[in-house]
Design a protein around this motif. Structure first.
Motif, short mmCIF file in Angstrom:
data_model
loop_
_atom_site.label_atom_id
_atom_site.label_comp_id
_atom_site.label_asym_id
_atom_site.label_seq_id
_atom_site.Cartn_x
_atom_site.Cartn_y
_atom_site.Cartn_z
N GLY A 249 0.79 -1.21 0.00
CA GLY A 249 0.00 0.00 0.00
C GLY A 249 0.83 1.26 0.00
O GLY A 249 0.30 2.37 0.12
N LEU A 287 -1.18 2.32 -7.72
CA LEU A 287 -2.13 2.69 -6.68
C LEU A 287 -3.17 3.69 -7.19
O LEU A 287 -4.30 3.72 -6.69
CB LEU A 287 -1.40 3.25 -5.47
N ALA A 291 -6.52 1.35 -5.82
CA ALA A 291 -6.04 1.52 -4.45
C ALA A 291 -6.16 0.23 -3.63
O ALA A 291 -5.37 -0.04 -2.74
CB ALA A 291 -6.82 2.64 -3.76
N ASP A 292 -7.17 -0.59 -3.94
CA ASP A 292 -7.38 -1.85 -3.21
C ASP A 292 -7.64 -2.96 -4.22
O ASP A 292 -8.75 -3.48 -4.33
CB ASP A 292 -8.56 -1.70 -2.25
N THR A 294 -7.79 -6.43 -6.44
CA THR A 294 -7.94 -7.88 -6.29
C THR A 294 -8.07 -8.49 -7.66
O THR A 294 -8.50 -7.83 -8.62
CB THR A 294 -9.20 -8.22 -5.46
N GLN A 298 -5.71 -6.42 -10.03
CA GLN A 298 -4.32 -6.42 -9.57
C GLN A 298 -3.36 -6.69 -10.73
O GLN A 298 -2.30 -6.06 -10.83
CB GLN A 298 -4.15 -7.47 -8.48
N SER A 358 -3.48 8.90 -6.51
CA SER A 358 -2.72 8.43 -5.35
C SER A 358 -2.31 9.64 -4.52
O SER A 358 -3.16 10.43 -4.13
CB SER A 358 -1.52 7.60 -5.81
#
Length: 366
Positions: A249, A287, A291-292, A294, A298, A358
């Motif tokens: 992160g 990012l 930001a998150d 999966t 990803q 970001s």
């Protein structure tokens, strides 16, 4: 966010006493960068980033162990902030090269002595003062850029501005190519030298003369300037920078690794690549895209990181050919590449390709 992270307090809200405190500290940081040498000071930027981000990760992602701010106050602040310590060291080297007996003249004399940013300039008061003044300029400019949320890395932009100001202040050319092809590195490959004026034994330079032989073209990194090789290392480190950002992160951890590894370059280990202008854009782009992340998101984010690693690498190479190879002082290609890459991230966010920027300021448009 960027004002809190990099500056602690936005300059528009900063009490006069705090502003004076920042400038006084920046004078010390710039002078210290001159004493150590610009490159050794930047290596410690990397170590400070590693310490700050390591503390954050050990605390489970909390900033508690970073209080009162290793990242903002030390790594990116008046102590080892590149806009202060590194920029101060670069400016001091440009000044010191004008003063007889301050800088050691290498025996081969291939490059202008003012480009030797690995050289520690020691304790001479006038040299330290130059470093300190440019440290203050860097701190003030970064504070203004961050407070206005200008759409780029506020630290990198001041490394670039400071280098230009140093050339103007001490009588060096901005580019200095003369009638040479500005992008052509082949004179370096052939070992071509600058010829002294008729009847003189010293060598004409773009900013004066020096007694040692000097190459006609001086690439920033003799081991890292061929376009395919630069792109290859950009891809590799971009992918790694993206992975580190996604795993932790942190947009800055890979940058810290790249910067700290330059210690080996400073110690004379051959062929160490310079990669912080690849890993920082790559981590930031990953990012900014997700930001998150999966699953396939990803995968897409790390692919984008690879693209930005190549982008930062190639922009840095273009900058070195234009602003470094033909002039007399250090002009930092990574800083310029980071400015361009972070600005690009903001543009992509504004047009809707990325959902965020970001940590990069964005004028409030995203």
């Amino acid at each position: 966010m960027v004002a809190d992270l990099l500056l602690q307090v936005p300059i528009v809200d900063m009490p006069v006493a705090d502003l004076l405190l920042l400038l006084i500290a920046a004078f010390g940081g710039g002078a210290f960068g001159a004493a150590l040498g610009a490159l050794p000071a930047f290596c410690f930027t990397g170590f400070a980033v590693l310490a700050a981000e390591g503390a954050r990760l050990l605390s489970g992602g909390s900033d508690a162990l970073d209080a009162p701010g290793i990242l903002g106050a030390i790594a990116f602040g008046p102590v080892f902030g590149p806009h202060v310590a590194f920029a101060g060291g670069v400016a001091a080297a440009a000044y010191a090269a004008r003063k007889e007996g301050v800088m050691y003249e290498p025996e081969d004399g291939d490059y202008h002595v003012a480009k030797d940013i690995a050289y520690a300039l020691g304790t001479r008061p006038d040299v330290l003062a130059v470093g300190g003044i440019f440290g203050m300029i860097g701190a003030l400019g970064t504070a203004i850029s961050g407070a206005l949320a200008l759409p780029w890395d506020p630290i990198a932009i001041m490394v670039v501005v400071s280098a230009v100001l140093a050339r103007l202040a001490f009588g060096y050319p901005i580019i200095g190519a003369g009638d040479r092809d500005i992008l052509d590195m082949s004179p370096f490959e052939r070992g071509e030298e600058r010829s002294p004026p008729e009847g003189r034994s010293d060598v004409a330079t773009d900013g004066g003369t020096q007694t040692a032989t000097r190459l006609a073209v001086e690439p920033w990194l003799p081991h890292q300037y061929e376009w395919p090789n630069v792109a290859a290392i950009g891809l590799v480190t971009g992918l790694l920078g993206g992975w580190i950002a996604l795993a932790t992160g942190s947009p800055f951890l890979a940058f810290g690794i790249s910067a700290a590894l330059l210690t080996f370059l400073n110690l004379g280990v051959e062929n160490i690549p310079v990669t912080h202008h690849m890993t920082l854009p790559a981590s930031t782009a990953a990012l900014a895209f997700a930001a998150d992340p999966t699953g396939m998101t990803q995968v897409a984010a790390i692919a984008i990181a690879g693209v930005f690693g190549v982008y930062g690498a190639l922009v840095g190479e273009l900058v070195q050919r234009i602003f470094y190879a033909h002039s007399d002082t250090h002009f930092d290609p990574p800083a310029a590449a980071i400015v361009v890459a972070t600005f690009t991230i903001v543009v992509l966010a504004i047009v809707g390709v990325f959902p965020s920027t970001s940590w990069v300021p964005n004028l409030g448009l995203v």
